[in-house]
Design a protein around this motif. Structure first.
Motif, PDB file in Angstrom:
ATOM      1  N   GLY A 187       0.820  -1.196   0.000  1.00 13.65           N
ATOM      2  CA  GLY A 187       0.000   0.000   0.000  1.00 13.65           C
ATOM      3  C   GLY A 187       0.858   1.251   0.000  1.00 13.65           C
ATOM      4  N   ALA A 188       0.209   2.417   0.090  1.00 16.78           N
ATOM      5  CA  ALA A 188       0.926   3.687   0.033  1.00 16.78           C
ATOM      6  C   ALA A 188       1.919   3.818   1.187  1.00 16.78           C
ATOM      7  N   PHE A 189       1.488   3.425   2.392  1.00 11.99           N
ATOM      8  CA  PHE A 189       2.374   3.542   3.556  1.00 11.99           C
ATOM      9  C   PHE A 189       3.554   2.576   3.446  1.00 11.99           C
ATOM     10  N   SER A 190       3.307   1.372   2.988  1.00  4.13           N
ATOM     11  CA  SER A 190       4.383   0.382   2.827  1.00  4.13           C
ATOM     12  C   SER A 190       5.376   0.823   1.767  1.00  4.13           C
ATOM     13  N   THR A 196      10.484   4.661  -0.552  1.00  4.60           N
ATOM     14  CA  THR A 196      10.790   6.097  -0.511  1.00  4.60           C
ATOM     15  C   THR A 196      11.788   6.447   0.580  1.00  4.60           C
ATOM     16  N   TRP A 197      11.500   6.043   1.805  1.00  6.73           N
ATOM     17  CA  TRP A 197      12.326   6.446   2.935  1.00  6.73           C
ATOM     18  C   TRP A 197      13.777   5.965   2.822  1.00  6.73           C
ATOM     19  N   PRO A 198      14.036   4.702   2.490  1.00  9.63           N
ATOM     20  CA  PRO A 198      15.450   4.283   2.359  1.00  9.63           C
ATOM     21  C   PRO A 198      16.194   5.019   1.245  1.00  9.63           C
ATOM     22  N   LEU A 199      15.515   5.271   0.125  1.00 14.36           N
ATOM     23  CA  LEU A 199      16.178   5.919  -1.005  1.00 14.36           C
ATOM     24  C   LEU A 199      16.307   7.429  -0.823  1.00 14.36           C
ATOM     25  N   ALA A 201      17.585   8.603   1.915  1.00 10.68           N
ATOM     26  CA  ALA A 201      18.603   8.728   2.956  1.00 10.68           C
ATOM     27  C   ALA A 201      19.674   9.782   2.634  1.00 10.68           C
ATOM     28  N   PRO A 202      20.223   9.841   1.415  1.00  8.54           N
ATOM     29  CA  PRO A 202      21.235  10.882   1.123  1.00  8.54           C
ATOM     30  C   PRO A 202      20.675  12.294   1.250  1.00  8.54           C
ATOM     31  N   ALA A 203      19.464  12.518   0.751  1.00  5.62           N
ATOM     32  CA  ALA A 203      18.845  13.841   0.861  1.00  5.62           C
ATOM     33  C   ALA A 203      18.567  14.181   2.320  1.00  5.62           C
ATOM     34  N   PHE A 204      18.155  13.187   3.087  1.00  9.71           N
ATOM     35  CA  PHE A 204      17.875  13.390   4.507  1.00  9.71           C
ATOM     36  C   PHE A 204      19.154  13.776   5.250  1.00  9.71           C
ATOM     37  N   THR A 205      20.265  13.141   4.917  1.00  9.99           N
ATOM     38  CA  THR A 205      21.545  13.455   5.558  1.00  9.99           C
ATOM     39  C   THR A 205      21.935  14.904   5.308  1.00  9.99           C
TER      40      THR A 205
END
Length: 283
Positions: A187-190, A196-199, A201-205
C-alpha cells in the motif's frame, strides 16, 4: 597551471576565515575590550569564567532548542511538502515557489516581519486574543514562549531548503520500484517505508546537517524578535557573543564563547554526519 587556479580561493580562505579564526583563539586568552590597543594575557581565565557563568546553561539549552527543534520541524514539514508537491497537479510550480520564497528573504527582515505579528502592543496575534481576553499577552517577553516562537520563525523561513532537497531526492527514485511494490501488494504507507524512505537517505543526511548547523548558529531572527531578552532568556551563543563584544566591550570572553560554539557545532555536525552516513549504508 591548474594548481594556480586554487590560489585566489586559498587567499580568500586564509584572509577571511583561517586568520580570523586563529586571531579569535588568541583573543580568547586575553582581557581585550575590543577597542583598546592594549590588553593582557589572562591564560584560561575566560574559559574558567565560562563554566561559572550563571547564564551559560540556559543559553546553551536555547542554542540546542534552536538547532535541534528547527531541524526536526523543518525536515518533517519539508518532507510532507515534498511528497505533496511531487504529485502531478497544475499549480505545483507556483506552490513550490511560494514555499521556497521565505528562504531568499533576509533573516533579519523575516524577524521584523514576524515581530509585527507577535509584538505586545498592536500585534496581529494579540489583536485576535483581545477578542477573548481583557489584556494582551506578552508573547515575546515570556521566557517559556519566546524561544519556541523564534524556533517557529526559523522553521518557517528555511523549511523550503528541506523541501527542495527531498523533492530532488524523490525525483531520482525510479518509478519501476513503486510499480514493483504495487504489484507485490504494498500500500501507500508500505511503499513509503520500504521504497521512498530508504532511497531518500542521502537527501535526509544533507538536509539534517545543513539545517542543524544553521539552527545552532542562529542570530538574526533572535536579534529582530527579542534581542536575546528579557535579559538573556532567549539568547543563543551567537547573540551572547555579539552582546558581550558590543554591549559589554568584553571581546576576550566573547571570543571564548565563539571558540566553544565552533567546537560544539563541529562535534554535533560531525557526529550527526557519521551517524546519518551509516544509516544510508544500512538503508
Amino acid at each position: 597551471m591548474l594548481n594556480l587556479l586554487y590560489l585566489p580561493a586559498l587567499i580568500l580562505f586564509f584572509v577571511f576565515i583561517f586568520y580570523p579564526f586563529v586571531k579569535g583563539i588568541q583573543i580568547s586568552f586575553t582581557n581585550w575590550n575590543g577597542y583598546n590597543q592594549e590588553y593582557k594575557w589572562v591564560g584560561l581565565r575566560n574559559y574558567a569564567r565560562l563554566f561559572h557563568d550563571p547564564d551559560i546553561a540556559k543559553i546553551i539549552k536555547n542554542t540546542i532548542i534552536y538547532g535541534v527543534g528547527s531541524t526536526i520541524f523543518q525536515n518533517i514539514i519539508g518532507l510532507l511538502y515534498a511528497l505533496y508537491l511531487n504529485m502531478n497537479f497544475r499549480t505545483r510550480g507556483i506552490v513550490r515557489t511560494i514555499i521556497y520564497l521565505p528562504v531568499i528573504i533576509s533573516s533579519l527582515i523575516m524577524g521584523y516581519i514576524w515581530y509585527f505579528f507577535f509584538q505586545y502592543q498592536g500585534g496581529a496575534i494579540n489583536d485576535i486574543l483581545l477578542l477573548f481576553q481583557d489584556k494582551p499577552t506578552n508573547l515575546l517577553g515570556d521566557p517559556n514562549i519566546n524561544v519556541w516562537i523564534i524556533t517557529f520563525v526559523n522553521t518557517y523561513q528555511y523549511l523550503g531548503i528541506a523541501m527542495v532537497l527531498f523533492l530532488a531526492g524523490l525525483q531520482t527514485i525510479p518509478k519501476d520500484y513503486y510499480e514493483a511494490a504495487t504489484i507485490d501488494g504494498a500500500g501507500a504507507f508500505s511503499r513509503f517505508i520500504h521504497v521512498t524512505w530508504p532511497l531518500l537517505a542521502p537527501a535526509f543526511t544533507v538536509s539534517m546537517v545543513m539545517n542543524l548547523i544553521g539552527g545552532l548558529k542562529l542570530f538574526d531572527v533572535i536579534t529582530a524578535l527579542t534581542n536575546s531578552g528579557p535579559g538573556y532568556a532567549s539568547a543563543s551563543m551567537s547573540t551572547l557573543m555579539y552582546l558581550l563584544y558590543f554591549g559589554r566591550e568584553d571581546a576576550g570572553y566573547a571570543a571564548t564563547i565563539g571558540i566553544v560554539m565552533f567546537i560544539m557545532i563541529s562535534l554535533v555536525s560531525m557526529i550527526s554526519l557519521i551517524f546519518l552516513r551509516r544509516r544510508e549504508v544500512s538503508a
